[in-house]
Every structure is written in C-alpha cells, then in structure tokens.
Design a protein around this motif. Structure first.
Motif, short mmCIF file in Angstrom:
data_model
loop_
_atom_site.label_atom_id
_atom_site.label_comp_id
_atom_site.label_asym_id
_atom_site.label_seq_id
_atom_site.Cartn_x
_atom_site.Cartn_y
_atom_site.Cartn_z
N ILE A 230 -4.76 19.07 -3.36
CA ILE A 230 -4.04 18.26 -2.38
C ILE A 230 -4.10 16.79 -2.80
O ILE A 230 -5.18 16.27 -3.07
N LEU A 231 -2.94 16.13 -2.85
CA LEU A 231 -2.89 14.70 -3.10
C LEU A 231 -2.61 13.99 -1.78
O LEU A 231 -1.54 14.17 -1.19
N SER A 232 -3.58 13.21 -1.29
CA SER A 232 -3.39 12.49 -0.03
C SER A 232 -2.84 11.09 -0.25
O SER A 232 -2.68 10.33 0.69
N SER A 233 -2.58 10.76 -1.50
CA SER A 233 -1.99 9.47 -1.87
C SER A 233 -0.93 9.72 -2.93
O SER A 233 -1.02 10.68 -3.69
N SER A 234 0.05 8.83 -2.99
CA SER A 234 1.10 8.96 -4.00
C SER A 234 0.70 8.34 -5.33
O SER A 234 1.49 8.35 -6.28
N LEU A 235 -0.54 7.81 -5.41
CA LEU A 235 -0.90 6.98 -6.56
C LEU A 235 -0.64 7.67 -7.90
O LEU A 235 0.04 7.11 -8.77
N ILE A 236 -1.17 8.86 -8.13
CA ILE A 236 -1.01 9.49 -9.45
C ILE A 236 0.34 10.18 -9.59
O ILE A 236 0.61 10.82 -10.61
N ALA A 237 1.20 10.01 -8.55
CA ALA A 237 2.56 10.53 -8.64
C ALA A 237 3.58 9.41 -8.77
O ALA A 237 4.77 9.66 -8.89
N HIS A 238 3.10 8.15 -8.76
CA HIS A 238 4.00 6.99 -8.74
C HIS A 238 3.75 6.12 -9.97
O HIS A 238 2.60 5.95 -10.40
N THR B 298 8.91 1.85 -2.75
CA THR B 298 8.49 0.48 -3.01
C THR B 298 7.25 0.19 -2.17
O THR B 298 7.20 0.51 -0.99
N TYR B 299 6.25 -0.41 -2.81
CA TYR B 299 4.99 -0.67 -2.12
C TYR B 299 4.75 -2.16 -1.94
O TYR B 299 5.11 -2.96 -2.79
N MET B 300 4.14 -2.47 -0.80
CA MET B 300 3.69 -3.83 -0.56
C MET B 300 2.30 -3.98 -1.17
O MET B 300 1.40 -3.19 -0.92
N ILE B 301 2.15 -4.98 -2.03
CA ILE B 301 0.87 -5.23 -2.67
C ILE B 301 0.05 -6.14 -1.77
O ILE B 301 0.57 -7.11 -1.22
N ARG B 302 -1.24 -5.83 -1.61
CA ARG B 302 -2.07 -6.62 -0.71
C ARG B 302 -3.32 -7.14 -1.40
O ARG B 302 -3.92 -6.46 -2.23
N ALA C 92 -11.52 -11.98 7.55
CA ALA C 92 -10.76 -11.31 6.49
C ALA C 92 -9.30 -11.75 6.57
O ALA C 92 -8.62 -11.46 7.56
N LEU C 93 -8.84 -12.44 5.56
CA LEU C 93 -7.45 -12.90 5.49
C LEU C 93 -6.64 -11.92 4.65
O LEU C 93 -6.87 -11.79 3.45
N HIS C 94 -5.69 -11.24 5.28
CA HIS C 94 -4.85 -10.27 4.60
C HIS C 94 -3.58 -10.98 4.10
O HIS C 94 -2.85 -11.58 4.90
N CYS C 95 -3.34 -10.87 2.81
CA CYS C 95 -2.15 -11.46 2.20
C CYS C 95 -1.30 -10.35 1.59
O CYS C 95 -1.83 -9.42 0.99
N SER C 96 0.00 -10.43 1.77
CA SER C 96 0.90 -9.38 1.27
C SER C 96 1.92 -9.96 0.31
O SER C 96 2.38 -11.09 0.47
N PHE C 97 2.28 -9.14 -0.68
CA PHE C 97 3.20 -9.55 -1.73
C PHE C 97 4.17 -8.40 -1.99
O PHE C 97 3.75 -7.25 -2.13
N ILE C 98 5.46 -8.71 -2.06
CA ILE C 98 6.46 -7.67 -2.26
C ILE C 98 6.56 -7.27 -3.72
O ILE C 98 6.64 -6.10 -4.06
N ASN C 99 6.56 -8.21 -4.61
CA ASN C 99 6.74 -7.90 -6.03
C ASN C 99 5.44 -8.05 -6.82
O ASN C 99 4.75 -7.08 -7.08
N ASN C 100 5.10 -9.27 -7.18
CA ASN C 100 3.92 -9.48 -8.00
C ASN C 100 2.75 -10.03 -7.19
O ASN C 100 2.93 -10.89 -6.33
N LEU C 101 1.56 -9.54 -7.51
CA LEU C 101 0.35 -10.03 -6.87
C LEU C 101 -0.07 -11.33 -7.54
O LEU C 101 -0.18 -11.40 -8.75
N SER C 102 -0.25 -12.36 -6.75
CA SER C 102 -0.61 -13.65 -7.33
C SER C 102 -1.95 -14.13 -6.78
O SER C 102 -2.36 -13.75 -5.68
N GLU C 103 -2.62 -14.95 -7.55
CA GLU C 103 -3.90 -15.51 -7.13
C GLU C 103 -3.66 -16.83 -6.41
O GLU C 103 -2.88 -17.66 -6.86
N ALA D 48 -4.15 1.02 -2.42
CA ALA D 48 -3.57 1.93 -1.43
C ALA D 48 -2.85 1.14 -0.35
O ALA D 48 -3.39 0.89 0.71
N SER D 49 -1.64 0.73 -0.64
CA SER D 49 -0.84 -0.01 0.34
C SER D 49 0.26 0.88 0.89
O SER D 49 0.66 1.86 0.27
N GLN D 50 0.76 0.51 2.06
CA GLN D 50 1.79 1.33 2.70
C GLN D 50 3.13 1.22 1.98
O GLN D 50 3.53 0.14 1.54
N PRO D 51 3.84 2.36 1.87
CA PRO D 51 5.19 2.32 1.30
C PRO D 51 6.15 1.61 2.24
O PRO D 51 5.98 1.66 3.46
#
Length: 371
Positions: free
Chosen positions: A171-179, A216-220, A271-282, A319-322
């Motif tokens: 069972i794959l509970s994440s899409s990670l190794i399928a994406h 498409t995933y949101m990078i956090r 905890a400050l949550h930051c989200s990025f649509i394309n590239n994760l930046s520092e 593991a970010s939401q699609p």
C-alpha cells in the motif's frame, strides 16, 4: 517481526494509520508493517522532539483538522471517541486571520476546526489504538523506501538500511514514489513505481502513474522559533494559536500561517509555515523577523515575542498537499498486482485534506475486503 507481512504500507501518516487500523478491525490476524521515513508516527501531522533541547516538543506540520458537517458513519466512529475524551479539541476560536493592513479577526465563524491533544501526532496514535489487535501492527521508523518490485507473487521493498522487506500486499499512502518530484527529493534517476512494472502489464498502475504526473504540489518550508523568556510568555494567554495570512501577504512574502504552541516549561514555540508554488527558496531570518514585526505592529504581545524569538530549526516538507488533478478513486486498488493507494491525492467526493485521506483509506479497506 514476521519474515513475510500480509500488508506493508509505505508511510505512517493519517491515511496509512487509518488504513492499518480499519484493516486490523476487519482482519485482526493479518500482519501489517508501516514503513516511515520520519522519526515517529504522524506523517505530515507528526510532532517533533528537539534533539538539542529535550524539553521542547512541537507540531511543525499539519496544524489542524477539519471535517464536513455530514461525514460517513465509519469516520465518525473513529473520531467521536477522541472528541468525547477531549483528545480532539475544538480550536476554532483560536484561529485568527491577519490582513495586509495588520488587522486581526476570527478566521472561522461556522466551521469547527480541531487539533489533537496534546500533540498532533496523538491523532494517529489514537487511530491505531482503536484497532482490535494492535500487536499485529508494526512500524519501521527512519526508514526510506529505495525500490519496490514484485517477485514470485510477493512484494520486495528495499529500504535505506540494506534490508529487504517481503509482503503479500503493498500500500502506498503517499504519491511520492509515484510522482516525478521524488527524483530530486530522493536523488534517484527513475520512478520507483514505474520500475516495478513493465508498461502494459497492469492497466490500473499504468493509469495511476500517468495521472499522478499531472499533480502539482505546493512546496512548504517551516521555520521554528523558540521564545525562552518565561516572564514574557506568561502574558501570552493562548495554548494553541494559529494566525492565517491574507493572500496578499502570502504572495508577497510566502507566509502561509504562523502557529504558537506553549511548551511544558512555559516557553513558546513559534512555527512559521511558508508555501511556494514552484521553487523552494531560502529566506533570511532577519528579513522574516522584520516582515513579522511590520505586519504585527499594532499588537505589542506579538512584537515582544518576535523580538525575543530565536531560530532553532527549519524543515523542507516532502509531503505537501496536491493542488489539482486529484486522481479517480477507481485507481485505488489493483487486484492482479496486490497493490493499493490511499491519501489526499484521490478525489473523494469534493472533501479535502484529512477527511479525504481517511475516506480514501476506508474505501481501500473495502476494496481489499471485496477482493
């Protein structure tokens, strides 16, 4: 641990734990193994214990849980004991919204928003505890799946410590190794799920791989700050406070939400949550602090906290939401290959997030039961 498991689940988040618990209720003698890359149960809803300061324990992923007003009886059966026992708390009044003018207001007026108590990871723990025979549910933590293949009607899962796990069902509970996003994250050259199958051999898996590519995933990234000044934290009257940033702020600074969580010693984790649509930046910490001070200029209690806060950790979330192109629920199970899929990457009648993940697990258990 057994040599050959009846079911091996990749992941130990909410969907994985829901699947394991519900399957155990139906078939209490089946052996189940959950393989998790993190240090403990929970997945995106996990809780971290600080390596540097053992007193600190904080949620740094999924900050809250919400359900629709009308949910299935099976899901209600799982969460009602948690609500009734106070292990799932209504924190709706402790979720605020801040606009671009620095004005705070209540974020939710109709919906009930929950969080697990005392930590978010306890939600998964309580779900597992509801199984009929918990001794048949095993865990491997800090274990990364490297490859999967089906040999002589058994699944062989190769993990990072050189161990090979054998299982009748996978069972794959994440899409990670399928994406395709896993190629960079895991530093590999080919898709593990694709490598496990010859194209054309399993139509369900072929279709799932094709459709998963469209997700498409949101990078956090999450920045963890600590306020150790106890005299200052005494004036902060919240146990669990969340503040959601307006879209204008999110687009300008990538700030998504900020969480305040009181610790056992009275100090506060931010905890400050930051989200990025394309590239994760520092982002530079000084710039983050300046932005927060500017946004909360009207509220002295927050200004004092930000001025005293020190960065102790940061996380890039795999593991970010699609965001779109959720998969058809018809792709959840392949009886010919004994492989199944669950999580919030499936379309479950327009419900989203935690509820979607749990419903997909419930449906997958029903499919396994049927076949």
């Amino acid at each position: 641990m057994t040599n050959i498991y009846d079911f091996t689940v990749i992941g130990a988040g909410i969907s994985a734990c829901t699947f394991a618990s519900l399957l155990n209720k139906r078939f209490p003698d089946l052996s189940i193994l959950l393989v998790e890359h993190g240090r403990r149960i929970g997945g995106r809803a996990t809780t971290r214990k600080s390596r540097k300061n053992k007193i600190l324990e904080y949620d740094h992923g999924l900050p809250s849980i919400n359900f629709r007003e009308r949910i299935s009886e099976d899901i209600l059966e799982l969460i009602s004991p948690l609500i009734n026992s106070g292990k799932l708390l209504d924190i709706s009044k402790d979720i605020l919204f801040i606009n671009e003018f620095g004005i705070l207001s209540n974020a939710f007026t109709n919906n009930i928003i929950y969080r697990s108590s005392p930590f978010m990871a306890n939600f998964c723990e309580e779900i597992i505890n509801q199984s009929n025979n918990p001794k048949k549910i095993n865990f491997l933590f800090q274990t990364l799946t490297k490859s999967i293949k089906r040999v002589n009607s058994l699944w062989e899962i190769k993990v990072n410590n050189g161990r090979h796990i054998k299982s009748k069902n996978l069972i794959l509970s994440s899409s990670l190794i399928a994406h395709p996003r896993c190629l960079n994250l895991l530093k590999i050259n080919s898709l593990p799920l694709r490598d496990a199958f010859i194209p054309g051999k399993d139509k369900v898996v072929d279709s799932l791989i094709k459709e998963t590519r469209k997700l498409t995933y949101m990078i956090r990234k999450v920045y963890i700050f600590h306020v150790s000044n106890l005299s200052l934290s005494k004036n902060f009257n919240y146990q669990y406070l969340q503040i959601i940033f307006a879209n204008v702020i999110r687009e300008d600074s990538n700030f998504e939400r900020i969480i305040f969580q009181r610790q056992s010693d009275g100090s506060i984790i931010i905890a400050l949550h930051c989200s990025f649509i394309n590239n994760l930046s520092e982002m530079k910490i000084d710039n983050i602090t300046k932005s927060l001070i500017s946004l909360f200029a009207n509220y002295k209690i927050f200004l004092d906290l930000f001025l005293q806060a020190s960065l102790i950790d940061k996380m890039d979330w795999r593991a970010s939401q699609p965001l779109n192109h959720l998969l058809s629920k018809e792709l959840q199970w392949s009886d010919s290959s004994k492989i199944g899929f669950c999580g919030d990457w499936f379309d479950m009648n327009s419900c989203v997030g935690v509820e979607s993940a749990m419903i997909s697990s419930l449906r997958l258990v029903n499919l396994v039961n049927r076949n």
